[in-house]
Each structure stands twice: as structure tokens, then as C-alpha cells.
Design a protein around this motif. Structure first.
Motif, mmCIF file in Angstrom:
data_model
loop_
_atom_site.group_PDB
_atom_site.id
_atom_site.type_symbol
_atom_site.label_atom_id
_atom_site.label_comp_id
_atom_site.label_asym_id
_atom_site.label_seq_id
_atom_site.Cartn_x
_atom_site.Cartn_y
_atom_site.Cartn_z
ATOM 1 N N GLN A 187 0.833 -1.200 0.000
ATOM 2 C CA GLN A 187 0.000 0.000 0.000
ATOM 3 C C GLN A 187 0.867 1.249 0.000
ATOM 4 O O GLN A 187 0.397 2.334 -0.308
ATOM 5 C CB GLN A 187 -0.917 0.008 1.230
ATOM 6 N N ALA A 188 2.136 1.092 0.370
ATOM 7 C CA ALA A 188 3.048 2.239 0.445
ATOM 8 C C ALA A 188 4.416 1.838 -0.127
ATOM 9 O O ALA A 188 5.370 1.616 0.614
ATOM 10 C CB ALA A 188 3.178 2.700 1.893
ATOM 11 N N PRO A 189 4.532 1.744 -1.454
ATOM 12 C CA PRO A 189 5.762 1.209 -2.065
ATOM 13 C C PRO A 189 7.026 2.012 -1.742
ATOM 14 O O PRO A 189 8.089 1.422 -1.527
ATOM 15 C CB PRO A 189 5.481 1.237 -3.572
ATOM 16 N N HIS A 190 6.913 3.332 -1.685
ATOM 17 C CA HIS A 190 8.118 4.121 -1.403
ATOM 18 C C HIS A 190 8.637 3.875 0.004
ATOM 19 O O HIS A 190 9.841 3.838 0.239
ATOM 20 C CB HIS A 190 7.849 5.619 -1.604
ATOM 21 N N VAL A 191 7.707 3.720 0.948
ATOM 22 C CA VAL A 191 8.119 3.463 2.330
ATOM 23 C C VAL A 191 8.868 2.129 2.392
ATOM 24 O O VAL A 191 9.900 2.006 3.062
ATOM 25 C CB VAL A 191 6.902 3.471 3.285
ATOM 26 N N THR B 207 -0.366 16.289 -27.962
ATOM 27 C CA THR B 207 -1.699 16.175 -28.577
ATOM 28 C C THR B 207 -2.846 16.416 -27.608
ATOM 29 O O THR B 207 -3.999 16.114 -27.910
ATOM 30 C CB THR B 207 -1.867 14.776 -29.207
ATOM 31 N N GLY B 208 -2.545 16.923 -26.430
ATOM 32 C CA GLY B 208 -3.632 17.199 -25.483
ATOM 33 C C GLY B 208 -3.984 16.013 -24.632
ATOM 34 O O GLY B 208 -5.143 15.856 -24.221
ATOM 35 N N ALA B 209 -3.031 15.152 -24.400
ATOM 36 C CA ALA B 209 -3.216 14.029 -23.496
ATOM 37 C C ALA B 209 -2.123 14.117 -22.440
ATOM 38 O O ALA B 209 -1.237 14.980 -22.537
ATOM 39 C CB ALA B 209 -3.126 12.711 -24.252
ATOM 40 N N GLY B 210 -2.182 13.248 -21.463
ATOM 41 C CA GLY B 210 -1.137 13.339 -20.437
ATOM 42 C C GLY B 210 -1.095 12.145 -19.526
ATOM 43 O O GLY B 210 -1.938 11.250 -19.590
ATOM 44 N N ILE B 211 -0.061 12.161 -18.698
ATOM 45 C CA ILE B 211 0.086 11.096 -17.710
ATOM 46 C C ILE B 211 0.278 11.745 -16.343
ATOM 47 O O ILE B 211 0.980 12.751 -16.218
ATOM 48 C CB ILE B 211 1.264 10.157 -18.069
ATOM 49 N N ALA B 212 -0.370 11.165 -15.344
ATOM 50 C CA ALA B 212 -0.182 11.638 -13.971
ATOM 51 C C ALA B 212 0.396 10.493 -13.172
ATOM 52 O O ALA B 212 -0.127 9.376 -13.182
ATOM 53 C CB ALA B 212 -1.517 12.075 -13.375
ATOM 54 N N ARG B 213 1.502 10.769 -12.518
ATOM 55 C CA ARG B 213 2.126 9.749 -11.671
ATOM 56 C C ARG B 213 2.004 10.181 -10.220
ATOM 57 O O ARG B 213 2.139 11.360 -9.903
ATOM 58 C CB ARG B 213 3.587 9.569 -12.069
ATOM 59 N N MET B 214 1.774 9.177 -9.357
ATOM 60 C CA MET B 214 1.339 9.478 -7.999
ATOM 61 C C MET B 214 2.172 8.751 -6.961
ATOM 62 O O MET B 214 2.705 7.682 -7.219
ATOM 63 C CB MET B 214 -0.114 9.014 -7.824
ATOM 64 N N GLY B 215 2.198 9.325 -5.756
ATOM 65 C CA GLY B 215 2.843 8.651 -4.626
ATOM 66 C C GLY B 215 1.891 7.712 -3.902
ATOM 67 O O GLY B 215 2.279 7.059 -2.940
ATOM 68 N N THR B 216 0.653 7.666 -4.347
ATOM 69 C CA THR B 216 -0.346 6.796 -3.722
ATOM 70 C C THR B 216 -0.383 5.462 -4.444
ATOM 71 O O THR B 216 0.302 5.267 -5.450
ATOM 72 C CB THR B 216 -1.733 7.457 -3.795
ATOM 73 N N LYS B 217 -1.175 4.528 -3.937
ATOM 74 C CA LYS B 217 -1.279 3.224 -4.589
ATOM 75 C C LYS B 217 -2.674 2.634 -4.365
ATOM 76 O O LYS B 217 -3.002 2.240 -3.254
ATOM 77 C CB LYS B 217 -0.200 2.276 -4.031
ATOM 78 N N SER B 218 -3.450 2.602 -5.443
ATOM 79 C CA SER B 218 -4.809 2.057 -5.339
ATOM 80 C C SER B 218 -4.777 0.564 -5.054
ATOM 81 O O SER B 218 -3.947 -0.172 -5.596
ATOM 82 C CB SER B 218 -5.559 2.309 -6.643
ATOM 83 N N GLN B 219 -5.690 0.116 -4.196
ATOM 84 C CA GLN B 219 -5.877 -1.331 -3.974
ATOM 85 C C GLN B 219 -7.284 -1.721 -4.367
ATOM 86 O O GLN B 219 -7.782 -2.772 -3.992
ATOM 87 C CB GLN B 219 -5.651 -1.661 -2.496
ATOM 88 N N GLY B 220 -7.927 -0.833 -5.127
ATOM 89 C CA GLY B 220 -9.316 -1.061 -5.506
ATOM 90 C C GLY B 220 -10.145 0.214 -5.387
ATOM 91 O O GLY B 220 -11.311 0.248 -5.743
ATOM 92 N N GLN B 221 -9.507 1.283 -4.881
ATOM 93 C CA GLN B 221 -10.218 2.540 -4.639
ATOM 94 C C GLN B 221 -10.629 3.256 -5.916
ATOM 95 O O GLN B 221 -11.461 4.159 -5.886
ATOM 96 C CB GLN B 221 -9.346 3.492 -3.798
ATOM 97 N N GLY B 222 -10.028 2.922 -7.054
ATOM 98 C CA GLY B 222 -10.403 3.562 -8.308
ATOM 99 C C GLY B 222 -9.626 4.830 -8.614
ATOM 100 O O GLY B 222 -10.136 5.742 -9.271
#
Lengths: 287, 806
Positions: B237-241, B513-528
Motif C-alpha cells: 500500500q506504500a511502495p516508497h516506504v 496532442t492534449g493528453a497526459g500522464i499523472a504519476r502518484m505517490g499513492t497506490k490504489s488497492q481497488g479505490q479507483g
């Protein structure tokens, strides 16, 4: 949760299966639906060296009529039992009880033969079969024999099956037309064994109970016939005092284990209530 | 303008931004069996590890003989504490400042504790090997009852701590004592009790249970000897940690550790901590030079990794005769098992339990928590709740019902009388929190009106009379619960894990082209997250959510974050997303101004682009701005359109809600029926109402399970007796009640989009609602408090003890 090593056999006939069983001896176990045996193997509480899968034997499948009896092949699944019109019409209690066994996934695999032959006190069908007066056909190297369900169960997982024998079919006499029936099962959730359950088959005449049989599930190391309880209701209109007496007579023969379903006292108490409720519901259905 | 020009409503709808019931994009793969979970990871030459576990709850390990195991075909190695000592990893630090055995070092302290790790070419061989390892034990007396932990003659469990009179959280009173944590003004609180007109006191237990996610804990560790790099695929749930912890304890350079959390099948707090399986798989990979997989089975998951709760809360409330609360005093005996492996922010040995004053205006309060060791599995994780908040909510919500009963007041009325008023926010609680916002009265009244609360009470009165006349054997209970959650850990001023502040992060990179990627420090386990994070960006910068890909879980590509648990993702990472998006938007505005040949201040943002104020036809879409960012930026500006934000929240957020459970219980069998369950949640701004509803359904189902039967139970001699789903209550769709959901919206004043977090509210509020319903049902027969779980036989036992059953 990983089973130990075993060899797998898939005979095509009862004769071959019986031969394998007698040749391989105590290290061999027949495999039906696998719902009891496979979990035990995964826990390594059962470590058979040979599994003899009965799924390849066509003769063990199907439901047929033999006079006044329904003959159910041992490898008939609970699902197939539920799908049978003959079962639903002629012995609806079997249909009602099969619906209370586990969940659809289990019922697609689980077989009537496995359910009655394993001797697990938690299984529902043994008490049902005793209540209906069924007979089991056992086949072994020395031939076939028929044993009444009522004589089959000797202790938890301990039955009249001799080494090398396979239970091949169950023969159930069709109950009288107009009979009343009910299977009352208290369980904690779908898929659970009964905290206590009671099967009742009865006939009524002029508002009084004419005949009655009561079976009990999971309140003793074997399924039980509650003969005294059944006797107590004959000739009565199931008034409150009679029901109380019947429940008490049934509770008197119960000896459940304390487990997560509840302490002994609770399981006996609700066992009595299941008897009461099954009697009332069966009577209301009798014609 | 022709007919094809989209309307404002159509442009808004095309974004599928905040407030939209956008369908979950991740479900496309999940519903087709195309998810990629840890057990799907198969590396060339991969080996499998499995544990020899202790059958004893407390014993000395005298000898481990692996000679027969090593003869099993396929078995390559048997790792023991002695092996681990060579790399100084026989023990590992816990998140709570304690240390924990990775493999039994001289002693075992709970049943199913890890004793040896068998490594083999496949899982079957590993299990065959386990059965051939011979361990000689000398059984020791087990300590099961936490109330006996600090007895003079109690067996000493942690011999490594003998003589250490101080632990990570201050002085220790006994060899089996971990910490004492106190908050609040004792003198003032004692004084309030001394002059109170009415007081109640009750020992309220919240039993031990387990998060039990569908997917158990597992990992694949692969050490590359040539590069000196360790890659770990795991259910984290916390890969960086995890990466930082591995760097600290394995003394590997952090850039050479690659932690990848692929799709995760549920976490609920179970997958926050570090477990012996991870360490053993890593060491096994280092020893063998091959990748090693470790996959827990269900029994192992339930009995060895991270239980939850096990708080025994002596609760006292002081009040006036007319029902105004004047003081709260709580003492908690916390059973932590054999090691203190709670997953709380480091400075909080009992999590945020000091939210125990709940939604009420207590002028003074005092709290003391004693943590003790027992011969049980370690853990104490936040199972679908913020840290120890379910325990706190259960404590105060039962307490308020008990007080209402004593005062002969309606429990809803008592709550209304004591709520913190809307004008008191931001509200400083007696135990030290600053509640950011709330409107409790509105939520409570809406619940009472929608459910027809008054009519239900009347029906209950009639049913009680009928029961007393012998006309029915069914009793009816109304369970009122009003909870305040505290989520979004957390501000760096008071929240850290092993010294790392609990910020979170987002990096957004827009493509031409008006698209993008968002990278996060969180980690979904089913939260969507893949769905909702894109919705925030869509609304913030005017690019359709469908054009934003969200990526989490790879520590090489994701910005550093503290992960997903404690309903912290929306309050912390959700804010980081908005802040990063606003940086994108600011640069976009400069580019648009240059292209439209106006001053930046002459532009206004309009759904999906910038428009010149007063000149509606002069408009540049965000899509076009993205293109321009890569080929015609203003002179002196760097090309590109990307931003990163690390968000340190100024405060927690405080979601709240009003729940009602209507329950009928057959006293003869103890069988209950949840007739109705109404849940009103206020989580501030609602990002995706459909996902919120799904979260509430899931949290309520877990609350139902816990309150009505789900427990990890030990017998008197320390055997864990609830090791499978046969006995550990996991409700199916058949047992699960129908849920009615509702909401009010009180945005968080300090959060960039006003959102508060919702995933855990229903568990926090749900458990007291169910338990209050059972207790309310029985109260007219003379009971004050019946302990959870309220399964059938215990309900019958209560009825029997109260004389309702012969």
C-alpha cells in the motif's frame, strides 16, 4: 495449503475402480466432488498416495425410477439433483435441503455419493436419507450389498464402508402422496455447516399426525433419527405442549461439539427449535 | 456558430470531471481477468519460498533440523534465524519503534510465527520441504489475556527487552508493557467527574479482527548480483516506504532498490507494514541468485499478518441531569500481540485515538492508553479506518448510547444536544485536534427525517409491549451512530513514518496532442484512483479525463509518496493533484496569452481553455495549448508542459456522517435481520459519486461483518481458532444487508478542492450503528452493554442472561 504428492487414476468402470481400490489398499482414496477430501489434502490432514477419480464412470451418474424408489447415482451432483423434476415433485424435501447446501459453485461439483459416504456429521444429506428410509448400495471386490442409511453411520468419518468398497448409488423410497415435509437449517452464512438442522417427513389424518420421521444434522458425531420425538407427536395436532415435548425428546439425544457456532447448550437449544419449526412447517404442507 | 458547436454543458460533460459518475476505467481489465497481480509475476528461473510455522504460542526453539528437508527433490535452501544473522536481518524494525523477529530467534511468541523459510523450485516442493523440517520446542506458559499481561507472575514474553525500562514511546511499567500514552487534562477532567450530576462507566471492548483482503500478502524478490540491484514486486500500500525501509535495514543504496506494486486485490491496512515474507524472499534471492516468490495462503494471512483492533476501553462520561456532557475519561488496554507492529504515524502509539471525544463538545477529557504484549500475532493495523479511529468512534458512540439510556433520553436527542455547533468550527477539541469543518445538526436531522426516526421509535415501543405480553419473540433495535473521522495523515508538524513526513505527491506530464500522464505517490488497492485522479485533473485543466493516464506503484517512475491507507489519498494526494494541475494551468495561461496576443490578466479560464475577457471568440483550447507548449512557447520560456507537487497538508480533514440501523432479533435463536440501514456521509466535495457509493457499500459491509461476527479468537492456551473463512465471518451477498446512502456536502476549508476522504467513514460509523442496534434491542430487558461481536449464539446468550429465554 498445498497438497502432498499423489498419483491420479481415472477408471472407466465401477469394476476397474474397485480393483484399483483393492490393489492399492489403504493408500488409495476415491475422489468424487472433492469438497471434503481436497481441502483435507491441502491441509495435509489427508495424504492419500493414490486418488481414484470416479468422474470417468458413466454408470455412477443419473436419477432413475425403480418401482417406488428413486435411485440416484453416487456421482450425481447436488445441482443435478436440484434440476430433477422427479425429485422436486416426488420428494421435495430433497430439493429443499439441496438448496441449503453451500452455494451454487459447490453444488455444481459436490455429489450425493460424496455427501453421504464421507461420514461428515456436518453434511446435510445423511440425516435426510435416514429420514426418508434410503438404502445405500456398496460395491467391493466381493460384490455388492445394500445397507440402510440408518445403519451406515458409526462415528464421525466412520461408516459401514469396508476397505475397497465404493458407495455407488442411493435408493430412496418415494414418500406417501400428500405428505408434509420440511428441512430447517440454522447456519451462520451461506456455505456454512448447520449449527443445527432438522428434517421432518410426516402424514396427517383428520388434523392429527399419522406418521412422522425426524432426522437431525450436526448435533452429534453422526446424523440422528429422533425416534422418541417423532413418537411424541403421533396422534396429536402439534399443540404447544406436544411441540415442547418433541423438542425436549430430540434435545435429549443431541451431543453436539462446542465450536464457533456456539456452545453445546446453544446448539442443543436451537436444535430443539429447528425440530419444532420443521414439524410446524411440515404439518402446514401436509394434505 | 453552427449547430455542431458544443454547448457549455456538452463541453463540461465531455471532460468527465469532478462530480461525474464516471465509470471506473480500471474495471475494463479487472472484469476481464486481465489485472496484473503479484502472483501473475513470473520471472525466468523463479523459485518459491514457504514458511515452517510454530504450532506453539510460546516456546523455546531448541533445535531446527533441516537435513531431511534438504533431501526433498527441488528443495534448495532452508533459511533460519541463524542464516539471517549473517546478514544482520534476524530481526527487523517495526513502524511502531519496536523490533520484530523475522524468523524465530531462540523463541516463538505466537502460534503460526515464522520459524524457517524453505526455498524450492516450485511451491509443491517448498511445502514438501516444510513438512520435513524438524523443530524441537520446549513449550512455555502462554499469555493470552491482556488483562493479565502486567501481573507480577506473568510470563515474560520479550526477553530481548528485559531490563529496558523505556521504549520508543517512553517508560515501561512491566516487562510485558510497551507504552503508556496520555492526552488531555487529568486534573480538570477528574474535577468534572467529581462534581458531575450523572456519570456512566463501562468497559467497552472492540475485539481483535483482521482486514482479510481477497488477495493475501505476497512478493517476488529478484536480486541482480552483477548490478547489485534488488527488484521487489509486492502487495504494497506504500511502495516508497518499503523502498526506504529496505534501504535502511538491508544497507543497500536506495537507487538500487526498485519496488513495484502492481494491481492489488484489496488492502484495508493489511498491506502497509513489512512482513517476514518480504525479508526472507529478498535474502533467499540474494543467497540463491534467483528470483524468489512468496505467496501467503489464507490461513497464514489470517493468523500471522496484521490483525486489527483489540482495544479494551474503560469509558466514563460525566454529564448534567438534562444531558449536557461535561467530561470524558477513557482508559484503553491495547493488546498488541508479541511485537508492537502497529502501522501508525511514528509519534502516535495509539494512532489518532484521541479523536475519542467524537462529534461532541466536551469541555474536558483525559485519555490513557497502555499497550501490552501477549502471545498473539503482531499487528494493530488501521483496518479500513484512519489510525485507531474506528476504536475511538465505537467507544464514544457506545458511551453516548449508554448515557442516553441512563438519562432516559432518546440517543439521537442526546447527540443533537451535545454536537459541536456549526459556528464553533474550526473547533479545538479537548484532546488536541482542530476540526476543520462540520455541520452535524443538519446531517443528523436529515437522517432522522429521511428514515422516519420518530415513527420507528413508536413502532419499537409497540413491539416491546407486544413482547412483554408474549405475542412475539422478536425484539427491535435502532442503532444510531454519528461519527467524526480524522483522515489525511498528515501535516508534517505531527505526522511522519520513520522520520519521513507524511506528504504526498503528483507529477503531471502533458503530451503535445492534449493528453497526459499523472504519476502518484499513492497506490490504489481497488479505490479507483485511475478514474478519480483523472477527474480532478480534467476539471482543473480542461482536458478530458479519458485523455489522462494515471500511473502508480513503480518507485522508479512515481514521485515519492507515503501511499494509500487511512483515507489519506484524497486529502493529501488529491490536493497534490490539484496543485500540480494548477501549475500546468498557470504555464498554459502564459502560452495562451502569447498566442492570443493579450496580457495574461486579460484571460479567463473557461471549461476547457482560455478566453479573452470580453472577446468570446478569442479562445485557445487546452488541447491547442499543449501543442503550442512543444513548438511555440513565448521567447525565454522552456518548452514542455509538466509539473510536480509535493503537498504537505496544513491540517487533517474531518469527514462525518449520521447512520441508522434498524434490526430485528429472534431471541430464541439469536438470529438477527438488518431490516434497514441508512448511511448519510459528508466527505466534503464529491469527486465521483458512484465511487463514493461503492466505497460506502464496501465499508458498511466490513462494518457489518465486524460487528456481527468477524473476529480473530484465541482459546485459553493461545491457539488461534479462526484461521479460515469457515469460522472468520466473511459475509457473502446473501448475508449483506441492503444499503441506503445519502449525503450532505461541507467542503474542507483548507483543501484545494474541498474534499475530505470517504473510504473508511462507513466502517468507522457502521460498527457502532450495528452494535448500538443490538444493544438498543436488548436495553428494555435491562442490559447496559453487550460486547461485540453480536453473532447468533451471543445474542441468544444475552437474551438468556436477561431472562428472555427459558
Amino acid at each position: 495449503m498445498i497438497p502432498g504428492p499423489f498419483s491420479y487414476h481415472r477408471p472407466a468402470s465401477v469394476a476397474d475402480a474397485v480393483k484399483l481400490l483393492s490393489d492399492l489398499g489403504e493408500d488409495a482414496r476415491p475422489l468424487a466432488g472433492g469438497h471434503s477430501l481436497v481441502p483435507m489434502m491441502k491441509l495435509r490432514l489427508a495424504t492419500p498416495a493414490h486418488l481414484i477419480d470416479l468422474h470417468g464412470i458413466a454408470a455412477l451418474k443419473g436419477i432413475s425410477r425403480n418401482g417406488n424408489n428413486l435411485v440416484i447415482g453416487a456421482m450425481t451432483t447436488q445441482h443435478e439433483l436440484l434440476a430433477s423434476d422427479d425429485v422436486a415433485k416426488s420428494m421435495p424435501i430433497l430439493h429443499e435441503a439441496a438448496l441449503l447446501i453451500a452455494d451454487p459453485q459447490v453444488r455444481y461439483r459436490g455429489t450425493i455419493g460424496g455427501n453421504v459416504a464421507n461420514g461428515d456429521p456436518g453434511n446435510d444429506m445423511p440425516a435426510l436419507m435416514m429420514t426418508l428410509g434410503a438404502t445405500y448400495r456398496l460395491e467391493g471386490a466381493s460384490g455388492a450389498r445394500d445397507v440402510p442409511a440408518a445403519d451406515f453411520y458409526q462415528g464421525a468419518y466412520f461408516t459401514a464402508l469396508e476397505p475397497g468398497e465404493i458407495l455407488t448409488s442411493v435408493s430412496v423410497p418415494v414418500p406417501a402422496a400428500g405428505h408434509g415435509y420440511a428441512y430447517e437449517k440454522l447456519k451462520r452464512k451461506v456455505g456454512d455447516y448447520a449449527t443445527a438442522a432438522a428434517a421432518v417427513v410426516l402424514t396427517m389424518s383428520g388434523g392429527k399426525v399419522a406418521t412422522c420421521t425426524i432426522g437431525l444434522t450436526n448435533v452429534h458425531e453422526t446424523p440422528l433419527l429422533a425416534a422418541d420425538a417423532a413418537k411424541a407427536v403421533i396422534g396429536t395436532g402439534l399443540d404447544a405442549a406436544t411441540l415442547k415435548k418433541a423438542a425436549a425428546a430430540a434435545e435429549a439425544i443431541m451431543a453436539p461439539a462446542a465450536d464457533a457456532r456456539g456452545p453445546v447448550e446453544y446448539r442443543k437449544h436451537v436444535g430443539g427449535i429447528m425440530v419444532t419449526r420443521a414439524l410446524q412447517r411440515a404439518a402446514s404442507r401436509a394434505k | 456558430m453552427n449547430d455542431m458547436t458544443p454547448t457549455r454543458e456538452q463541453r463540461e460533460a465531455a471532460l468527465e470531471g469532478m462530480g461525474c459518475k464516471r465509470k471506473r476505467v480500471e474495471d475494463i481489465r479487472f472484469t476481464q481477468g486481465k489485472g496484473n497481480y503479484v502472483d501473475d509475476v513470473k520471472l525466468p528461473g523463479m523459485l518459491h519460498g514457504d514458511f515452517v510455522r510454530s504450532p506453539h504460542p510460546h516456546a523455546r526453539v531448541q533445535k531446527i533440523d533441516d537435513s531431511e528437508a534438504l533431501k526433498v527433490p527441488g528443495v534448495l535452501a532452508v533459511i533460519t534465524a541463524e542464516t539471517l544473522k549473517t546478514v544482520n536481518l534476524a530481526w527487523m524494525p517495526t513502524l511502531a519503534g519496536d523490533v520484530q523477529m523475522v524468523l524465530a530467534d531462540g523463541k516463538v511468541l505466537f502460534q503460526n510465527q515464522e520459524v524457517a523459510f524453505v526455498v524450492a523450485t516450485d511451491r509443491y516442493a517448498a511445502d514438501d520441504g516444510i513438512n520435513k523440517v524438524i523443530v524441537e520446542y520446549e513449550p512455555l506458559p502462554p499469555l493470552v489475556d491482556p488483562f493479565k499481561s502486567m501481573d507480577k507472575d506473568a510470563p515474560v514474553l520479550r526477553e530481548d527487552l528485559v531490563g529496558k525500562m523505556s521504549g520508543a514511546h517512553g517508560p515501561r511499567k512491566h516487562d510485558n508493557h510497551i507504552f503508556e500514552w496520555t492526552v488531555g487534562d487529568k486534573e480538570l477532567t477528574d474535577a468534572a467527574f467529581n462534581k458531575a450530576e450523572v456519570t456512566i462507566k463501562e468497559m467497552i471492548s472492540y475485539h481483535r479482527t483482521h482486514p482479510s483482503p481477497l488477495e493475501t500478502c505476497q512478493c517476488v524478490c529478484s536480486f541482480d548480483k552483477i548490478k547489485g540491484e534488488l527488484t521487489i514486486y509486492g502487495t504494497f500500500q506504500a511502495p516508497h516506504v518499503i523502498r526506504t525501509v529496505v534501504a535502511l535495514i538491508a544497507k543497500l543504496p536506495e537507487q538500487k532498490i526498485h519496488v513495484i506494486a502492481p494491481d492489488i486485490g484489496g488492502g484495508f491496512g493489511n498491506k502497509v507494514g513489512a512482513y517476514p515474507g518480504y525479508i526472507c524472499a529478498a535474502v533467499a534471492s540474494i543467497v540463491t541468485g534467483k528470483p524468489v516468490k512468496w505467496v501467503e495462503d489464507r490461513i497464514e494471512n489470517l493468523t500471522a499478518t496484521s490483525f486489527a483492533r483489540d482495544y479494551h476501553m474503560t469509558t466514563e462520561i460525566a454529564a448534567t441531569k438534562d444531558g449536557k456532557v461535561t467530561g470524558l475519561r477513557v482508559h484503553v488496554l491495547a493488546d498488541h500481540g508479541a511485537f508492537d507492529a502497529c502501522a501508525d504515524p511514528s509519534k502516535w502509539p495509539a494512532g489518532f485515538f484521541n479523536i475519542v471525544t467524537g462529534s461532541y463538545d466536551f469541555p474536558t477529557a483525559h485519555l490513557a492508553v497502555d499497550g501490552v504484549y501477549t502471545n498473539k500475532a503482531p499487528g494493530g493495523v488501521a483496518y479500513r479506518c484512519s489510525f485507531r479511529v474506528t476504536e475511538a468512534a465505537y467507544c464514544i458512540e457506545r458511551g453516548m448510547d449508554i448515557l442516553a439510556q441512563k438519562l432516559k433520553m432518546d440517543p439521537a436527542e442526546l447527540r443533537l444536544k451535545n454536537f459541536i455547533k456549526p459556528e464553533q468550527f474550526p473547533y479545538h477539541s479537548a484532546l488536541g485536534w482542530e476540526y476543520d469543518s462540520g455541520d452535524y445538526h443538519t446531517a443528523m436531522r436529515k437522517m432522522m427525517e429521511t428514515t422516519g426516526y420518530a415513527a420507528l421509535r413508536k413502532e419499537q415501543e409497540e413491539k416491546r409491549a407486544a413482547f412483554k405480553r408474549g405475542e412475539t419473540r422478536e425484539i427491535m433495535g435502532l442503532g444510531v451512530s454519528f461519527f467524526t473521522e480524522i483522515v489525511g495523515a498528515g501535516p508534517s508538524k505531527n505526522c511522519d513514518i520513520l522520520g519521513i513526513a507524511m506528504f504526498d505527491s503528483c507529477e503531471i506530464r502533458m503530451h503535445p496532442t492534449g493528453a497526459g500522464i499523472a504519476r502518484m505517490g499513492t497506490k490504489s488497492q481497488g479505490q479507483g484512483h485511475e478514474t478519480t485522479w483523472a477527474q480532478i485533473i480534467a476539471t482543473e485543466i480542461g482536458i478530458p479525463a479519458d485523455n489522462i493516464m494515471v500511473e502508480e506503484g513503480n518507485t522508479d517512475t512515481a514521485p515519492y509518496g507515503l501511499g494509500t491507507y487511512g483515507s489519506r489519498s484524497t486529502p493529501v494526494a488529491g490536493a497534490a493533484i490539484a496543485m500540480a494541475a494548477r501549475k500546468i494551468k498557470a504555464k498554459a495561461q502564459m502560452i495562451a496569452a502569447y498566442k492570443l496576443e493579450v496580457h495574461e490578466d486579460d484571460l479567463e479560464f473557461d471549461i476547457d481553455g482560455f478566453r479573452v475577457k470580453g472577446l468570446p471568440e478569442k479562445f485557445m483550447s487546452m488541447k491547442d495549448i499543449c501543442w503550442a507548449a512543444y513548438n511555440s512557447v513565448p521567447p525565454g520560456m522552456e518548452p514542455g508542459l509538466e509539473a510536480v507537487s509535493y503537498y504537505d497538508p496544513p491540517n487533517m480533514t474531518y469527514p462525518f456522517g449520521a447512520y441508522l440501523c434498524v434490526m430485528d432479533i429472534d431471541v430464541d435463536t439469536g438470529v438477527y435481520k438488518v431490516r434497514r440501514f441508512y448511511a448519510l456521509d459528508d466527505c466534503g466535495t464529491r469527486i465521483n459519486p458512484m465511487i463514493i457509493e461503492g466505497q460506502v457499500h464496501g465499508g458498511l459491509t466490513e462494518a457489518f461483518a465486524i460487528a456481527m461476527g468477524q473476529e480473530i479468537r484465541y482459546d485459553d492456551v493461545g491457539n488461534v481458532v479462526t484461521g479460515s473463512f469457515m469460522d472468520f465471518f466473511m459475509p457473502t451477498a446473501v448475508e449483506t444487508p441492503h444499503w441506503e446512502t445519502d449525503f450532505t456536502v461541507t467542503p474542507s476549508p483548507h483543501h484545494p478542492i474541498g474534499a475530505k476522504g470517504v473510504g473508511e467513514s462507513p466502517n468507522v460509523g457502521g460498527v457502532p450503528a450495528f452494535s448500538n442496534a443490538v444493544n438498543d434491542a436488548f436495553s428494555f430487558l435491562g442490559s447496559t452493554h453487550i460486547q461485540m461481536p453480536h453473532d447468533f449464539w451471543r445474542n441468544w446468550k444475552a437474551a438468556k442472561e436477561l431472562g428472555a429465554v427459558a
